[in-house]
Design a protein around this motif. Structure first.
Motif, mmCIF file in Angstrom:
data_model
loop_
_atom_site.group_PDB
_atom_site.id
_atom_site.type_symbol
_atom_site.label_atom_id
_atom_site.label_comp_id
_atom_site.label_asym_id
_atom_site.label_seq_id
_atom_site.Cartn_x
_atom_site.Cartn_y
_atom_site.Cartn_z
ATOM 1 N N LYS A 71 45.571 36.252 34.720
ATOM 2 C CA LYS A 71 46.315 34.992 34.755
ATOM 3 C C LYS A 71 47.021 34.902 36.084
ATOM 4 O O LYS A 71 47.782 35.814 36.438
ATOM 5 C CB LYS A 71 47.327 34.946 33.606
ATOM 6 C CG LYS A 71 48.167 33.667 33.580
ATOM 7 C CD LYS A 71 49.182 33.700 32.455
ATOM 8 C CE LYS A 71 50.012 32.417 32.435
ATOM 9 N NZ LYS A 71 51.022 32.431 31.358
ATOM 10 N N PRO A 72 46.787 33.830 36.830
ATOM 11 C CA PRO A 72 45.837 32.739 36.582
ATOM 12 C C PRO A 72 44.438 33.129 37.059
ATOM 13 O O PRO A 72 44.289 34.098 37.790
ATOM 14 C CB PRO A 72 46.403 31.607 37.439
ATOM 15 C CG PRO A 72 47.002 32.318 38.622
ATOM 16 C CD PRO A 72 47.570 33.614 38.070
ATOM 17 N N GLY A 73 43.429 32.380 36.632
ATOM 18 C CA GLY A 73 42.085 32.600 37.142
ATOM 19 C C GLY A 73 41.068 33.038 36.117
ATOM 20 O O GLY A 73 40.007 33.533 36.494
ATOM 21 N N ARG A 74 41.352 32.854 34.849
ATOM 22 C CA ARG A 74 40.455 33.334 33.807
ATOM 23 C C ARG A 74 38.997 32.911 33.985
ATOM 24 O O ARG A 74 38.084 33.727 33.797
ATOM 25 C CB ARG A 74 40.968 32.872 32.434
ATOM 26 C CG ARG A 74 40.148 33.365 31.267
ATOM 27 C CD ARG A 74 40.626 32.732 29.985
ATOM 28 N NE ARG A 74 40.448 31.288 30.024
ATOM 29 C CZ ARG A 74 40.929 30.457 29.099
ATOM 30 N NH1 ARG A 74 41.645 30.921 28.110
ATOM 31 N NH2 ARG A 74 40.715 29.163 29.194
ATOM 32 N N PRO A 75 38.678 31.645 34.339
ATOM 33 C CA PRO A 75 37.266 31.251 34.414
ATOM 34 C C PRO A 75 36.543 31.664 35.694
ATOM 35 O O PRO A 75 35.465 31.152 35.984
ATOM 36 C CB PRO A 75 37.324 29.729 34.279
ATOM 37 C CG PRO A 75 38.641 29.351 34.839
ATOM 38 C CD PRO A 75 39.578 30.474 34.479
ATOM 39 N N MET A 76 37.110 32.577 36.452
ATOM 40 C CA MET A 76 36.440 33.093 37.654
ATOM 41 C C MET A 76 35.047 33.602 37.302
ATOM 42 O O MET A 76 34.840 34.268 36.295
ATOM 43 C CB MET A 76 37.293 34.224 38.237
ATOM 44 C CG MET A 76 36.601 35.097 39.261
ATOM 45 S SD MET A 76 36.378 34.278 40.848
ATOM 46 C CE MET A 76 35.180 35.360 41.594
ATOM 47 N N SER A 77 34.051 33.274 38.141
ATOM 48 C CA SER A 77 32.676 33.714 37.872
ATOM 49 C C SER A 77 32.008 34.157 39.171
ATOM 50 O O SER A 77 32.397 33.757 40.266
ATOM 51 C CB SER A 77 31.864 32.596 37.216
ATOM 52 O OG SER A 77 31.899 31.414 37.987
ATOM 53 N N PHE A 78 30.989 35.012 38.998
ATOM 54 C CA PHE A 78 30.251 35.547 40.131
ATOM 55 C C PHE A 78 28.815 35.795 39.712
ATOM 56 O O PHE A 78 28.546 36.256 38.603
ATOM 57 C CB PHE A 78 30.878 36.855 40.613
ATOM 58 C CG PHE A 78 30.019 37.634 41.570
ATOM 59 C CD1 PHE A 78 29.888 37.227 42.890
ATOM 60 C CD2 PHE A 78 29.334 38.761 41.149
ATOM 61 C CE1 PHE A 78 29.090 37.939 43.776
ATOM 62 C CE2 PHE A 78 28.541 39.485 42.029
ATOM 63 C CZ PHE A 78 28.415 39.067 43.344
#
Length: 430
Positions: free
Chosen positions: A297-304
């Motif tokens: 938190k924050p940034g939960r939907p971060m993807s790679f």
């Protein structure tokens, strides 16, 4: 009989973090899945600032190449001071770039200036402001006070760089100190890695660029300018792919276009689970997704992930909220791009400081990064103050912060004065 009553509503969008990927697990995946993607090139030293070095650089000779004076003053042989009582006749004048033609005569001193080669036999320099000049019967003398140690104010040959010594290794990001050291050995060009080509796009029907008319329900695209500014601190070349509408086909087409000519694509928005969030689905159709939904938190939907033929283009999906996009860029996207550029994995600078705030309850199982500011406490020590509001859409918090306060997954409360970890923005090159 099955109970069909609805579950209580959650007032915390980050509530269910136990099954999400932890911060350290995400970093491990990013380290494993990224490697250099660019070739090398030679550039003039004047253009090397911020570039990633692609060769080992060692000193071909001593720097400095000769013993020289560190001050303006008088050069003499220290062991002769007692015999003369510090009263030396002057024998010569030595300036930088003009070596002495012969050895210093016994029991004498030479006027010498900063950077001038030390004459043979001289081993010590007295500062001019500590000495007295006299003339007697046409001869100039200098009185050197007692108390100087042998070798005072003399720079030794090789004191800065010894012949064969390492200056910088491949993977080093060049900055002013390294460039100065390379210049000091006379090297006019360096071998560096090419810049990483990065495509930057925003996602969302509600997004418009500044300067355009803002429609009802619309917002200006702050993320594009936020990320563009952050990317300028890295060895990359950025292509602006604009704003892609919330349509699966449009998102997929834009990503495929980006992958064809770039090493990495960074997109903001459209990375969550909503019906209008198409980014992750498009990635899965075009390539592979290696991580999504982090317990942070924050940034939960971060993807790679990776897209394009043979996964040749790295894909980074950052959250749509500006603070979350900023945090995820620093923690995840920045080190990925640096590694793609040929640098070593960049760990952020972490400072242990006292907390200047209380948190009565923090949810376990997730890592939190609070916007904070280092200030001096009453005892003169550094204290981390927390921005009072946690909303990930509040750019004000970024403007007032000079770093992030990191609370790991096991922390459930913070008391004022307790040690916390502070990640200064300066450690990210900002």
């Amino acid at each position: 009989m099955k109970d069909h009553r609805p579950a209580p509503l959650a007032d915390d969008c980050f509530l269910h973090d136990r099954d999400r990927l932890r911060h350290e697990e995400a970093l491990a995946i990013l380290k494993e899945r990224t490697a250099r993607v660019v070739a090398s090139e030679r550039v003039p030293l004047a253009d090397a600032d911020g570039r990633i070095l692609a060769e080992e650089i060692t000193a071909p000779r001593n720097v400095p190449g000769f013993d020289n004076s560190a001050v303006d003053g008088y050069a003499f042989r220290h062991e002769e001071h007692a015999a003369t009582g510090g009263f030396f006749p002057l024998a010569g004048r030595l300036a930088a770039g003009h070596p002495a033609e012969g050895a210093l005569p016994p029991f004498s001193a030479a006027r010498i200036f900063t950077g001038a080669p030390m004459p043979e036999r001289a081993d010590t320099v007295a500062m001019q402001e500590d000495c007295e000049r006299h003339s007697q019967e046409g001869q100039d003398f200098v009185v050197v006070p007692t108390g100087l140690r042998p070798g005072a104010n003399r720079r030794r040959a090789g004191e800065d760089l010894a012949e064969g010594g390492s200056i910088a290794a491949p993977g080093t990001r060049l900055s002013a100190p390294e460039i100065a050291a390379i210049a000091s050995i006379g090297k006019a060009e360096v071998k560096v890695f090419e810049k990483v080509r990065v495509a930057l796009l925003s996602s969302g029907d509600e997004i418009v660029r500044p300067g355009e008319e803002l429609p009802a329900g619309g917002i200006y695209d702050a993320n594009h300018f936020l990320l563009s500014a952050l990317l300028k601190t890295l060895p990359v070349v950025v292509s602006d792919l604009g704003i892609v509408p919330d349509r699966a086909g449009a998102v997929e087409e834009r990503l495929a276009t980006a992958a064809a000519s770039h090493h990495a694509v960074i997109a903001t928005g459209g990375a969550s689970r909503g019906e209008e969030d198409h980014l992750v689905g498009a990635w899965e159709r075009l390539g592979k997704r290696h991580l999504w939904q982090l317990a942070i938190k924050p940034g939960r939907p971060m993807s790679f992930g990776e897209i394009g033929e043979e996964g040749r283009c790295a894909a980074l999906g950052l959250p749509g909220n500006p603070v979350a996009a900023f945090v995820c860029f620093l923690l995840y996207a920045r080190p990925v791009l640096m590694k793609l550029a040929g640098a070593d994995w960049a760990e952020p600078l972490r400072l242990p400081v006292a907390a200047g705030f209380n948190i009565d309850k923090k949810k376990p199982d997730r890592r939190e990064f609070l916007r904070g500011r280092l200030v001096y406490g009453p005892d003169g020590g550094l204290v981390a103050e927390k921005f009072p509001r946690d909303g990930s859409g509040l750019i004000t918090g970024l403007r007032e912060a000079n770093g992030l306060i990191e609370l790991d997954e096991e922390v459930t409360r913070v008391s004022k004065g307790e040690q916390v970890t502070f990640l200064p923005f300066a450690g990210f090159g900002l």
